[in-house]
Design an enzyme around this catalytic site. Sequence first.
Site, PDB file in Angstrom:
ATOM      1  N   VAL A 252       4.631 -42.099  79.047  1.00 20.21           N
ATOM      2  CA  VAL A 252       6.008 -42.426  79.452  1.00 20.21           C
ATOM      3  C   VAL A 252       6.801 -41.217  79.909  1.00 20.21           C
ATOM      4  O   VAL A 252       7.859 -41.364  80.533  1.00 20.21           O
ATOM      5  CB  VAL A 252       6.771 -43.165  78.333  1.00 20.21           C
ATOM      6  CG1 VAL A 252       6.077 -44.474  77.987  1.00 20.21           C
ATOM      7  CG2 VAL A 252       6.943 -42.288  77.091  1.00 20.21           C
TER       8      VAL A 252
ATOM      9  N   ASN B 111       8.967 -49.384  74.251  1.00 22.43           N
ATOM     10  CA  ASN B 111       8.727 -49.244  72.816  1.00 22.43           C
ATOM     11  C   ASN B 111       8.268 -47.859  72.408  1.00 22.43           C
ATOM     12  O   ASN B 111       8.570 -47.399  71.307  1.00 22.43           O
ATOM     13  CB  ASN B 111       7.688 -50.278  72.374  1.00 22.43           C
ATOM     14  CG  ASN B 111       7.125 -49.966  71.004  1.00 22.43           C
ATOM     15  OD1 ASN B 111       7.746 -50.229  69.979  1.00 22.43           O
ATOM     16  ND2 ASN B 111       5.933 -49.357  70.975  1.00 22.43           N
TER      17      ASN B 111
ATOM     18  N   TYR C 246      16.553 -36.816  66.852  1.00 27.01           N
ATOM     19  CA  TYR C 246      15.997 -38.159  67.064  1.00 27.01           C
ATOM     20  C   TYR C 246      17.117 -39.168  67.279  1.00 27.01           C
ATOM     21  O   TYR C 246      17.101 -39.960  68.225  1.00 27.01           O
ATOM     22  CB  TYR C 246      15.140 -38.534  65.856  1.00 27.01           C
ATOM     23  CG  TYR C 246      14.648 -39.960  65.840  1.00 27.01           C
ATOM     24  CD1 TYR C 246      13.552 -40.351  66.610  1.00 27.01           C
ATOM     25  CD2 TYR C 246      15.266 -40.927  65.044  1.00 27.01           C
ATOM     26  CE1 TYR C 246      13.090 -41.658  66.598  1.00 27.01           C
ATOM     27  CE2 TYR C 246      14.810 -42.239  65.019  1.00 27.01           C
ATOM     28  CZ  TYR C 246      13.717 -42.593  65.792  1.00 27.01           C
ATOM     29  OH  TYR C 246      13.266 -43.896  65.770  1.00 27.01           O
TER      30      TYR C 246
ATOM     31  N   LYS D 278      18.159 -41.653  70.649  1.00 23.87           N
ATOM     32  CA  LYS D 278      18.263 -43.114  70.565  1.00 23.87           C
ATOM     33  C   LYS D 278      19.661 -43.580  70.974  1.00 23.87           C
ATOM     34  O   LYS D 278      19.820 -44.585  71.672  1.00 23.87           O
ATOM     35  CB  LYS D 278      17.934 -43.584  69.149  1.00 23.87           C
ATOM     36  CG  LYS D 278      16.476 -43.352  68.746  1.00 23.87           C
ATOM     37  CD  LYS D 278      15.513 -44.137  69.607  1.00 23.87           C
ATOM     38  CE  LYS D 278      14.081 -44.013  69.140  1.00 23.87           C
ATOM     39  NZ  LYS D 278      13.132 -44.814  69.938  1.00 23.87           N
TER      40      LYS D 278
ATOM     41  N   VAL E 251      10.166 -49.968  59.192  1.00 24.24           N
ATOM     42  CA  VAL E 251       9.073 -50.879  59.528  1.00 24.24           C
ATOM     43  C   VAL E 251       7.775 -50.248  59.034  1.00 24.24           C
ATOM     44  O   VAL E 251       7.564 -49.036  59.190  1.00 24.24           O
ATOM     45  CB  VAL E 251       9.000 -51.133  61.047  1.00 24.24           C
ATOM     46  CG1 VAL E 251       7.873 -52.105  61.374  1.00 24.24           C
ATOM     47  CG2 VAL E 251      10.328 -51.659  61.565  1.00 24.24           C
TER      48      VAL E 251
ATOM     49  N   THR F 219       4.807 -49.011  59.491  1.00 21.44           N
ATOM     50  CA  THR F 219       3.846 -48.468  60.430  1.00 21.44           C
ATOM     51  C   THR F 219       3.489 -47.057  59.983  1.00 21.44           C
ATOM     52  O   THR F 219       4.184 -46.455  59.167  1.00 21.44           O
ATOM     53  CB  THR F 219       4.419 -48.396  61.858  1.00 21.44           C
ATOM     54  OG1 THR F 219       5.540 -47.489  61.868  1.00 21.44           O
ATOM     55  CG2 THR F 219       4.876 -49.770  62.346  1.00 21.44           C
TER      56      THR F 219
END
Length: 248
Positions: free
Chosen positions: A62, A88, A153, A157, A186, A188
Amino acid sequence: MGKLDGQVVLVTGANRGQGKAIAEYLLSLGASVAFGARNVHHAEEVVASTGSSEAFAVQLDVTKNEEWMAATAEIVKKFGRLDVLVNNAGLLIRKPFIEMKTEEYEQLIQVNQLGVFFGMQAAIPYMIEQGKGSIVNNLSISSFAPISQSSAYAATKASVVAMSKAAAIELGPSGVRINMVHPGGVETEMATEGKGVPEFYDSIPLGRIGQPREIAKAIAFLASDDSSYCTGTEIVVDGGMTLGTADR
């Protein structure tokens, strides 16, 4: 009949974690799905595991605009259209503010911010030509409720929130919708760092960490015509984390 029958979708970072769950769920709803990944061989393995002729792997780092242009052109050549883009792919670097190196901040900008910008610029011309399209940017509650040691970060966002809303205003008349999902924790590998689920999640209102498929379901809503009157919308999927902790 699936709610995404006949739709062509591109999901980035689709070789693992949230991206894999999103791509697989949208596939289950009837879409033809391009699984984008920086390492296309990993995406090919995931595609093979689906056993679906409607799944398709594409090479997509990306941070490289030329790969975005090639990937979107390849998808349109194969399927004739591009209806949905799910941005994503993301990078998380947690460090104390004064220890964050410039090159680390720049890396976060490249992936989390410019990666989305490149993707939107690559997909939107096809969507304008079609007179319809849906872009869903999978972001983070950090964009409005950051945790400690995540300033860079969170900044990347939050920047995408502003970009998404401004673009939604501009592109609405063209039939292109741009919406956002803000996951909380989440389960992950990126979120847990291989250390298991922190006990903290026992204290949030729903009392547990989120699952990738739960994020996928929110994205599916925004990808589909079920959300045809939504643009610039933000959906928070965090188990109530940003409300505060539960009194147990």
